[in-house]
Scaffold this motif. Structure first.
Motif, PDB file in Angstrom:
ATOM      1  N   UNK A  48       0.809  -1.214   0.000  1.00 48.21           N
ATOM      2  CA  UNK A  48       0.000   0.000   0.000  1.00 48.21           C
ATOM      3  C   UNK A  48       0.842   1.263   0.000  1.00 48.21           C
ATOM      4  N   UNK A  49       1.913   1.263   0.795  1.00 52.77           N
ATOM      5  CA  UNK A  49       2.748   2.458   0.904  1.00 52.77           C
ATOM      6  C   UNK A  49       3.525   2.745  -0.378  1.00 52.77           C
ATOM      7  N   UNK A  50       3.946   1.668  -1.080  1.00 57.01           N
ATOM      8  CA  UNK A  50       4.774   1.840  -2.270  1.00 57.01           C
ATOM      9  C   UNK A  50       3.998   1.656  -3.573  1.00 57.01           C
ATOM     10  N   UNK A  51       2.678   1.470  -3.462  1.00 56.19           N
ATOM     11  CA  UNK A  51       1.840   1.358  -4.652  1.00 56.19           C
ATOM     12  C   UNK A  51       2.112   0.121  -5.477  1.00 56.19           C
ATOM     13  N   UNK A  52       2.270  -1.034  -4.816  1.00 57.39           N
ATOM     14  CA  UNK A  52       2.581  -2.291  -5.512  1.00 57.39           C
ATOM     15  C   UNK A  52       1.501  -3.328  -5.225  1.00 57.39           C
ATOM     16  N   UNK A  53       1.433  -4.352  -6.079  1.00 54.24           N
ATOM     17  CA  UNK A  53       0.519  -5.468  -5.847  1.00 54.24           C
ATOM     18  C   UNK A  53       1.183  -6.465  -4.900  1.00 54.24           C
ATOM     19  N   UNK A  54       0.362  -7.343  -4.312  1.00 51.71           N
ATOM     20  CA  UNK A  54       0.906  -8.386  -3.436  1.00 51.71           C
ATOM     21  C   UNK A  54       1.863  -9.275  -4.220  1.00 51.71           C
ATOM     22  N   UNK A  55       1.529  -9.553  -5.496  1.00 52.99           N
ATOM     23  CA  UNK A  55       2.385 -10.410  -6.318  1.00 52.99           C
ATOM     24  C   UNK A  55       3.749  -9.763  -6.540  1.00 52.99           C
ATOM     25  N   UNK A  56       3.776  -8.451  -6.836  1.00 56.04           N
ATOM     26  CA  UNK A  56       5.051  -7.766  -7.068  1.00 56.04           C
ATOM     27  C   UNK A  56       5.844  -7.579  -5.776  1.00 56.04           C
ATOM     28  N   UNK A  57       5.146  -7.332  -4.676  1.00 52.73           N
ATOM     29  CA  UNK A  57       5.845  -7.086  -3.421  1.00 52.73           C
ATOM     30  C   UNK A  57       6.510  -8.361  -2.899  1.00 52.73           C
ATOM     31  N   UNK A  58       6.122  -9.514  -3.451  1.00 49.48           N
ATOM     32  CA  UNK A  58       6.795 -10.763  -3.067  1.00 49.48           C
ATOM     33  C   UNK A  58       8.279 -10.730  -3.417  1.00 49.48           C
ATOM     34  N   UNK A  59       8.661  -9.855  -4.360  1.00 52.00           N
ATOM     35  CA  UNK A  59      10.078  -9.718  -4.712  1.00 52.00           C
ATOM     36  C   UNK A  59      10.908  -9.230  -3.518  1.00 52.00           C
ATOM     37  N   UNK A  60      10.270  -8.555  -2.571  1.00 43.79           N
ATOM     38  CA  UNK A  60      10.977  -8.118  -1.368  1.00 43.79           C
ATOM     39  C   UNK A  60      11.476  -9.342  -0.593  1.00 43.79           C
ATOM     40  N   UNK A  61      10.717 -10.421  -0.644  1.00 50.08           N
ATOM     41  CA  UNK A  61      11.105 -11.671   0.017  1.00 50.08           C
ATOM     42  C   UNK A  61      12.080 -12.458  -0.844  1.00 50.08           C
ATOM     43  N   UNK A  62      11.745 -12.629  -2.128  1.00 50.83           N
ATOM     44  CA  UNK A  62      12.545 -13.515  -2.970  1.00 50.83           C
ATOM     45  C   UNK A  62      13.895 -12.931  -3.358  1.00 50.83           C
ATOM     46  N   UNK A  63      14.010 -11.601  -3.463  1.00 50.38           N
ATOM     47  CA  UNK A  63      15.319 -11.022  -3.797  1.00 50.38           C
ATOM     48  C   UNK A  63      16.333 -11.344  -2.706  1.00 50.38           C
ATOM     49  N   UNK A  64      15.874 -11.339  -1.458  1.00 49.58           N
ATOM     50  CA  UNK A  64      16.730 -11.702  -0.327  1.00 49.58           C
ATOM     51  C   UNK A  64      17.138 -13.174  -0.426  1.00 49.58           C
ATOM     52  N   UNK A  65      16.165 -14.025  -0.752  1.00 48.16           N
ATOM     53  CA  UNK A  65      16.445 -15.461  -0.857  1.00 48.16           C
ATOM     54  C   UNK A  65      17.402 -15.755  -2.008  1.00 48.16           C
ATOM     55  N   UNK A  66      17.245 -15.056  -3.141  1.00 52.23           N
ATOM     56  CA  UNK A  66      18.131 -15.264  -4.286  1.00 52.23           C
ATOM     57  C   UNK A  66      19.565 -14.906  -3.911  1.00 52.23           C
ATOM     58  N   UNK A  67      19.742 -13.768  -3.227  1.00 51.71           N
ATOM     59  CA  UNK A  67      21.085 -13.357  -2.805  1.00 51.71           C
ATOM     60  C   UNK A  67      21.699 -14.413  -1.887  1.00 51.71           C
ATOM     61  N   UNK A  68      20.893 -14.982  -0.992  1.00 52.42           N
ATOM     62  CA  UNK A  68      21.370 -16.050  -0.115  1.00 52.42           C
ATOM     63  C   UNK A  68      21.820 -17.263  -0.917  1.00 52.42           C
ATOM     64  N   UNK A  69      21.031 -17.639  -1.929  1.00 54.40           N
ATOM     65  CA  UNK A  69      21.362 -18.794  -2.764  1.00 54.40           C
ATOM     66  C   UNK A  69      22.712 -18.589  -3.443  1.00 54.40           C
ATOM     67  N   UNK A  70      22.963 -17.379  -3.912  1.00 56.95           N
ATOM     68  CA  UNK A  70      24.211 -17.084  -4.628  1.00 56.95           C
ATOM     69  C   UNK A  70      25.401 -17.057  -3.688  1.00 56.95           C
ATOM     70  N   UNK A  71      25.244 -16.432  -2.521  1.00 65.15           N
ATOM     71  CA  UNK A  71      26.399 -16.191  -1.647  1.00 65.15           C
ATOM     72  C   UNK A  71      26.717 -17.369  -0.735  1.00 65.15           C
ATOM     73  N   UNK A  72      25.713 -18.137  -0.318  1.00 66.71           N
ATOM     74  CA  UNK A  72      25.948 -19.206   0.660  1.00 66.71           C
ATOM     75  C   UNK A  72      26.980 -20.227   0.194  1.00 66.71           C
ATOM     76  N   UNK A  73      26.909 -20.747  -1.053  1.00 67.21           N
ATOM     77  CA  UNK A  73      27.924 -21.727  -1.451  1.00 67.21           C
ATOM     78  C   UNK A  73      29.331 -21.145  -1.552  1.00 67.21           C
ATOM     79  N   UNK A  74      29.445 -19.816  -1.626  1.00 68.63           N
ATOM     80  CA  UNK A  74      30.763 -19.178  -1.721  1.00 68.63           C
ATOM     81  C   UNK A  74      31.306 -18.754  -0.372  1.00 68.63           C
TER      82      UNK A  74
END
Length: 525
Positions: A48-74
């Motif tokens: 609501x604050x940033x004018x996004x849909x629930x589907x798009x705001x899920x990127x706030x969760x998944x972008x963090x998870x993607x970074x973890x996937x990339x960095x953890x094995x290294x």
């Protein structure tokens, strides 16, 4: 009180110094894990604050998870290259700075960017904190260390929604990120003062080659795949040129990454260990375990706030109480595994419990209250407790100690990848399932049905307002059914892989092998 001993005198700390080290490492690990889930209860407010849909705001969760996937094995490689203490401090600082900019974000994609940077810093905190805690205990007590760390693993993701709920209900959503800043500053200071360097730490920098191509291929492959999973449904899948292009990019990037890791003499992720012991099969279980944990903790807050009318604080509390009940199990399991118990019975119990959790959760309704959800969440906590430490132990079963670091890093990466995949799958599945349920519900609204006429009369007659209320009711019911189906889908994933337990069998370890494994696992971190 003196700082921890230097790298030239790697004695095991005792007394107050040990307590400070354990509290510092646990705080850093829990801070990272909390941020995996703390945003879940704030998604509606952020959207609501940033004018996004629930589907798009899920990127706030998944972008963090993607970074973890990339960095953890290294993480192991980077800790060896720069030195564990330097890398750990740098990661805490990066995480803290990114948290500040997350809180200051004024657009969705600005927030998504800083969440990714935050995930890059946070990826090192989990496994490195585990190694630091292991080093703070003598070998005979490292089962206790595993239990302490395991408590943090399960407490973090579940404490996140509670803290997020309290903050969102009483303050601004940005404070879910600002709260990391003082903790990060304190953790940095305590790390510099009390956490010792390991012998020879960072001295082999000139001898280590960096696999830049492997890092690039992993980043491109995982990032492209995640975008396809997240946006495929809304972009009509392969009708979109962007989806087609990124699908081919994901296939090429991941295939190239696998080829690179199998052919280079200095891989960033040693995929060759997948062919040894039971690691190859164990990663399947770790992937599904990550999918189950992250998906259930992502879907549940959205369900109870959208459908059941929970406030963010109520949502957090409904997740917190079951977790507090289940936490004492972790030290007990760690002690049993350290004494040589097979991880298989724990894994089987955990898998079966997750199946029951998925299908039981799918029977709840829009009138369910906090206590109705309590037993479902208890089952989830119990299942995660049964799986977390045993899967780490199973990952290294049958491997020589020199392969432990690669096996643990790969297993952790797969678990995070399962979580990122699960969130994307949940978003796509809910969107499709909602549309189907809405179609089915509307199709059954027969104007000649006296029950429909009676309902419209109760809503004020067959006017526009009554039809609008009816439309919202149908919409709510369709979303409810879609969320419940998502829980069932999680149960199906666990049910499907239970037969693979047969391939996890290994011969019983001797007491000497158990002691050697405990020592090697601590050094692997």
């Amino acid at each position: 009180m003196q700082p921890a001993l230097s790298a030239t005198a790697p004695a095991i700390p005792t007394g107050l110094v040990r307590i400070i080290i354990v509290v510092t490492a646990i705080s850093a690990a829990v801070m990272e894990l909390i941020d995996v889930t703390i945003v879940n209860v704030a998604l509606n407010e952020i959207a609501g604050a940033l004018g996004a849909t629930i589907e798009d705001v899920a990127w706030v969760v998944t972008s963090y998870a993607i970074a973890n996937v990339i960095i953890i094995p290294m993480t192991g490689f980077l800790a060896e290259y720069f030195g564990r203490k330097k890398y750990y401090v740098a990661s805490i600082i990066l995480f803290t700075v990114a948290s500040y900019f997350c809180a200051s974000s004024t657009s969705l994609w600005q927030l998504v960017f800083w969440r990714f940077i935050q995930g890059m810093g946070g990826g090192a905190l989990l496994s490195t904190s585990q190694g630091i805690i292991f080093d703070a205990f003598p070998p005979a007590k490292r089962g206790v260390a595993s239990g302490i760390f395991g408590m943090g693993i399960i407490l973090g993701p579940t404490l996140g929604p509670f803290l997020g709920g309290v903050i969102v209900d009483n303050y601004h959503w940005s404070y879910i990120f600002y709260v990391n800043v003082p903790i990060g500053i304190l953790a940095t200071i305590l790390t510099l003062l009390y956490i010792a360097k390991k012998p020879g730490e960072g001295t082999r920098k000139s001898q280590i080659k960096i696999d830049y191509l492997g890092i690039l291929l992993l980043s491109v492959g995982v990032g492209s795949l995640q975008y396809v999973l997240e946006k495929g449904q809304s972009d009509d899948w392969f009708e979109s040129k962007t989806i087609v292009t990124l699908t081919l990019t994901a296939i090429g990037g991941l295939a190239g990454f696998i080829w690179r890791q199998l052919t280079t003499s200095h891989p960033v992720v040693n995929l060759r260990v997948l062919g040894k012991g039971t690691l190859g099969v164990t990663t399947i279980f770790s992937f599904v375990a990550g999918l189950g944990l992250f998906t259930s903790v992502f879907v549940y807050p959205v369900l109870v706030q959208r459908i059941n009318g929970f406030t963010p604080t109520m949502t957090g509390l409904s997740l917190l109480w079951p977790t507090l009940v289940g936490i004492p199990l972790f030290p007990l399991i760690g002690k049993r595994l350290s004494s040589g118990a097979s991880p298989l019975p724990f894994i089987i119990i955990g898998m079966c419990t997750f199946v029951v959790f998925g299908f039981y959760s799918g029977t709840l309704n829009g009138q369910a209250n906090q206590w109705d959800f309590f037993w479902a969440q208890m089952m989830r906590v119990f299942a995660v407790t049964m799986l977390q430490l045993p899967l780490i132990n199973q990952a290294v079963a049958g491997l020589p100690p020199q392969d432990f670091p690669s096996a643990i890093a790969l297993n952790n990466m797969i678990r995070q990848l399962g979580g990122a995949f699960g969130i994307a799958l949940a978003n796509t599945f809910v969107t499709r399932d909602y549309a189907q349920h809405r179609y089915d519900l509307v199709s059954n609204l027969d104007p000649s049905n006296p029950l429909l006429t009676e309902r419209l009369n109760l809503l004020g007659g067959a006017g526009q307002r009554a039809y609008k209320i009816l439309d919202l009711t149908v919409d709510r019911q369709a979303y409810l059914l879609a969320y419940l189906d998502t829980f069932r889908l999680v149960g199906v994933f666990f049910l499907a892989i239970i037969p693979l337990v047969y391939f996890l069998r290994t011969k019983k370890k001797s007491a000497a092998e158990v002691a050697l494994a405990a020592k090697a696992m601590s050094e692997a971190h």
